[in-house]
Design a protein around this motif. Structure first.
Motif, PDB file in Angstrom:
ATOM      1  N   ILE A  78       3.285 -14.047   8.899  1.00  0.00           N
ATOM      2  CA  ILE A  78       3.787 -13.312   7.701  1.00  0.00           C
ATOM      3  C   ILE A  78       4.204 -11.809   8.622  1.00  0.00           C
ATOM      4  O   ILE A  78       5.223 -11.308   8.281  1.00  0.00           O
ATOM      5  CB  ILE A  78       2.933 -12.957   6.925  1.00  0.00           C
ATOM      6  N   LEU A  79       3.356 -11.225   9.502  1.00  0.00           N
ATOM      7  CA  LEU A  79       3.595  -9.963  10.026  1.00  0.00           C
ATOM      8  C   LEU A  79       4.659  -9.988  11.073  1.00  0.00           C
ATOM      9  O   LEU A  79       5.465  -9.216  11.461  1.00  0.00           O
ATOM     10  CB  LEU A  79       2.190  -9.529  10.959  1.00  0.00           C
ATOM     11  N   GLN A  80       4.700 -11.331  11.761  1.00  0.00           N
ATOM     12  CA  GLN A  80       5.871 -11.373  12.792  1.00  0.00           C
ATOM     13  C   GLN A  80       7.187 -11.359  12.101  1.00  0.00           C
ATOM     14  O   GLN A  80       8.293 -11.078  12.746  1.00  0.00           O
ATOM     15  CB  GLN A  80       5.595 -12.685  13.580  1.00  0.00           C
ATOM     16  N   ASN A  81       7.313 -11.916  10.781  1.00  0.00           N
ATOM     17  CA  ASN A  81       8.579 -12.047  10.179  1.00  0.00           C
ATOM     18  C   ASN A  81       8.813 -10.669   9.330  1.00  0.00           C
ATOM     19  O   ASN A  81       9.841 -10.751   8.737  1.00  0.00           O
ATOM     20  CB  ASN A  81       8.510 -13.339   9.372  1.00  0.00           C
ATOM     21  N   ALA A  82       7.783  -9.814   9.284  1.00  0.00           N
ATOM     22  CA  ALA A  82       7.836  -8.826   8.078  1.00  0.00           C
ATOM     23  C   ALA A  82       9.109  -7.750   8.352  1.00  0.00           C
ATOM     24  O   ALA A  82       9.236  -7.546   9.632  1.00  0.00           O
ATOM     25  CB  ALA A  82       6.537  -8.201   8.034  1.00  0.00           C
ATOM     26  N   SER A  83       9.910  -7.262   7.212  1.00  0.00           N
ATOM     27  CA  SER A  83      10.731  -6.210   7.476  1.00  0.00           C
ATOM     28  C   SER A  83       9.826  -4.924   7.789  1.00  0.00           C
ATOM     29  O   SER A  83      10.098  -4.132   8.429  1.00  0.00           O
ATOM     30  CB  SER A  83      11.795  -6.222   6.453  1.00  0.00           C
ATOM     31  N   ALA A  84       8.773  -5.054   6.765  1.00  0.00           N
ATOM     32  CA  ALA A  84       8.222  -3.551   6.700  1.00  0.00           C
ATOM     33  C   ALA A  84       6.768  -4.067   6.641  1.00  0.00           C
ATOM     34  O   ALA A  84       6.213  -5.047   5.917  1.00  0.00           O
ATOM     35  CB  ALA A  84       8.392  -2.509   5.568  1.00  0.00           C
ATOM     36  N   ILE A  85       5.761  -3.347   7.104  1.00  0.00           N
ATOM     37  CA  ILE A  85       4.251  -3.412   7.006  1.00  0.00           C
ATOM     38  C   ILE A  85       3.692  -2.347   6.407  1.00  0.00           C
ATOM     39  O   ILE A  85       3.888  -1.145   6.861  1.00  0.00           O
ATOM     40  CB  ILE A  85       3.742  -3.922   8.402  1.00  0.00           C
ATOM     41  N   PHE A  86       2.697  -2.665   5.434  1.00  0.00           N
ATOM     42  CA  PHE A  86       2.137  -1.461   4.402  1.00  0.00           C
ATOM     43  C   PHE A  86       0.674  -1.739   4.621  1.00  0.00           C
ATOM     44  O   PHE A  86       0.078  -2.681   4.226  1.00  0.00           O
ATOM     45  CB  PHE A  86       2.466  -1.517   3.150  1.00  0.00           C
ATOM     46  N   LEU A  87      -0.215  -0.779   5.393  1.00  0.00           N
ATOM     47  CA  LEU A  87      -1.380  -0.928   5.455  1.00  0.00           C
ATOM     48  C   LEU A  87      -1.992  -0.153   4.241  1.00  0.00           C
ATOM     49  O   LEU A  87      -1.835   0.911   4.072  1.00  0.00           O
ATOM     50  CB  LEU A  87      -2.072  -0.462   6.625  1.00  0.00           C
ATOM     51  N   LEU A  88      -2.612  -0.980   3.311  1.00  0.00           N
ATOM     52  CA  LEU A  88      -2.862  -0.236   1.918  1.00  0.00           C
ATOM     53  C   LEU A  88      -4.047   0.744   2.270  1.00  0.00           C
ATOM     54  O   LEU A  88      -5.109   0.534   2.930  1.00  0.00           O
ATOM     55  CB  LEU A  88      -3.082  -1.287   0.869  1.00  0.00           C
ATOM     56  N   GLY A  89      -4.177   1.708   1.239  1.00  0.00           N
ATOM     57  CA  GLY A  89      -5.278   2.412   0.815  1.00  0.00           C
ATOM     58  C   GLY A  89      -6.636   1.828   0.379  1.00  0.00           C
ATOM     59  O   GLY A  89      -6.528   0.902  -0.164  1.00  0.00           O
ATOM     60  N   GLY A  90      -7.909   2.624   0.469  1.00  0.00           N
ATOM     61  CA  GLY A  90      -8.985   1.982  -0.150  1.00  0.00           C
ATOM     62  C   GLY A  90     -10.102   1.935   0.940  1.00  0.00           C
ATOM     63  O   GLY A  90     -10.524   3.073   0.970  1.00  0.00           O
ATOM     64  N   ASN A  91     -10.778   1.015   1.223  1.00  0.00           N
ATOM     65  CA  ASN A  91     -11.778   1.147   2.128  1.00  0.00           C
ATOM     66  C   ASN A  91     -11.493   0.824   3.611  1.00  0.00           C
ATOM     67  O   ASN A  91     -11.200  -0.203   4.041  1.00  0.00           O
ATOM     68  CB  ASN A  91     -12.938  -0.123   1.675  1.00  0.00           C
ATOM     69  N   THR A  92     -11.518   2.184   4.173  1.00  0.00           N
ATOM     70  CA  THR A  92     -11.129   2.240   5.434  1.00  0.00           C
ATOM     71  C   THR A  92     -12.000   1.148   6.442  1.00  0.00           C
ATOM     72  O   THR A  92     -11.584   0.465   7.252  1.00  0.00           O
ATOM     73  CB  THR A  92     -11.209   3.587   6.326  1.00  0.00           C
TER      74      THR A  92
END
Length: 218
Positions: A78-92
């Motif tokens: 999924i990451l290899q094919n992604a147009s954009a990647i979003f690391l979500l907020g929450g628990n670091t």
């Protein structure tokens, strides 16, 4: 040209200027890969972050939530094919552990996608970050964690900076002798594009134990 957004948190929506530059930067909108910071949960994860993009008119054909309910190899694909990647907020800490467990960092570093992170996600995008009880982490002893390392600096994001300036400066003094630290709270962004750094909102630079407010450039 690699583009990275280190975001604070937005109670409502992206500021107009941030929405505009994101519109310009995210031209391919086939798929968005969202990396959970609470990877055992599915329900409503990423709803806030997705609403910010929706409000800015940035919609994707496909949305993928990456967590423990997705097979490791599928997550990497999924990451290899992604147009954009979003690391979500929450628990670091949980997100950091998940990134290591699923071996996702190299795939994110090699990706040509626009990479965004909000709060915890922004912290984990950075090179190194300080896990400290004084920053609200459930630990007794402070320690440094390795982030993905998209850029060679550290990030303190979505922390009540304005009311804790001395604490922040003191706690991050040692790390700031080694690398620059960008500290911000809400409604802020640091954009790295082609080696240039742009600032939106109240962002502070901590370098060699000194702290200064940066001028907005977006």
């Amino acid at each position: 040209m690699k583009i990275h957004y280190y975001l604070g948190w937005f109670n409502d929506f992206f500021p107009e200027d941030l929405g505009r530059v994101l519109q310009e930067d995210i031209t391919d909108r086939k798929s968005l890969a969202m990396i959970s910071s609470n990877p055992f949960l599915d329900e409503d994860v990423g709803a806030a972050e997705r609403s910010w993009l929706d409000q800015a008119g940035i919609m994707f054909d496909d949305y993928h939530l990456i967590n423990y309910h997705v097979q490791k190899e599928d997550a990497q694909t999924i990451l290899q094919n992604a147009s954009a990647i979003f690391l979500l907020g929450g628990n670091t800490l949980k997100q950091n552990e998940f990134l290591i467990d699923y071996e996702l960092s190299d795939f994110i570093k090699k990706s040509r996608a626009v990479v965004m992170g909000a709060s915890a996600g922004a912290i984990n995008m950075s090179s190194r970050w300080l896990c400290s009880k004084k920053f609200g982490y459930p630990v007794e002893k402070s320690s440094l964690y390795e982030g993905i390392g998209l850029d060679n600096f550290s990030v303190l994001s979505h922390f009540d900076l304005e009311n804790n300036m001395e604490l922040v400066q003191d706690e991050l003094s040692a790390l700031s002798e080694e690398i620059n630290i960008y500290a911000s709270n809400k409604d802020c962004a640091v954009r790295v594009k082609g080696g240039n750094i742009d600032i939106l909102g109240n962002v502070y630079l901590i370098s060699h134990s000194k702290i200064q407010k940066l001028d907005e450039t977006l």
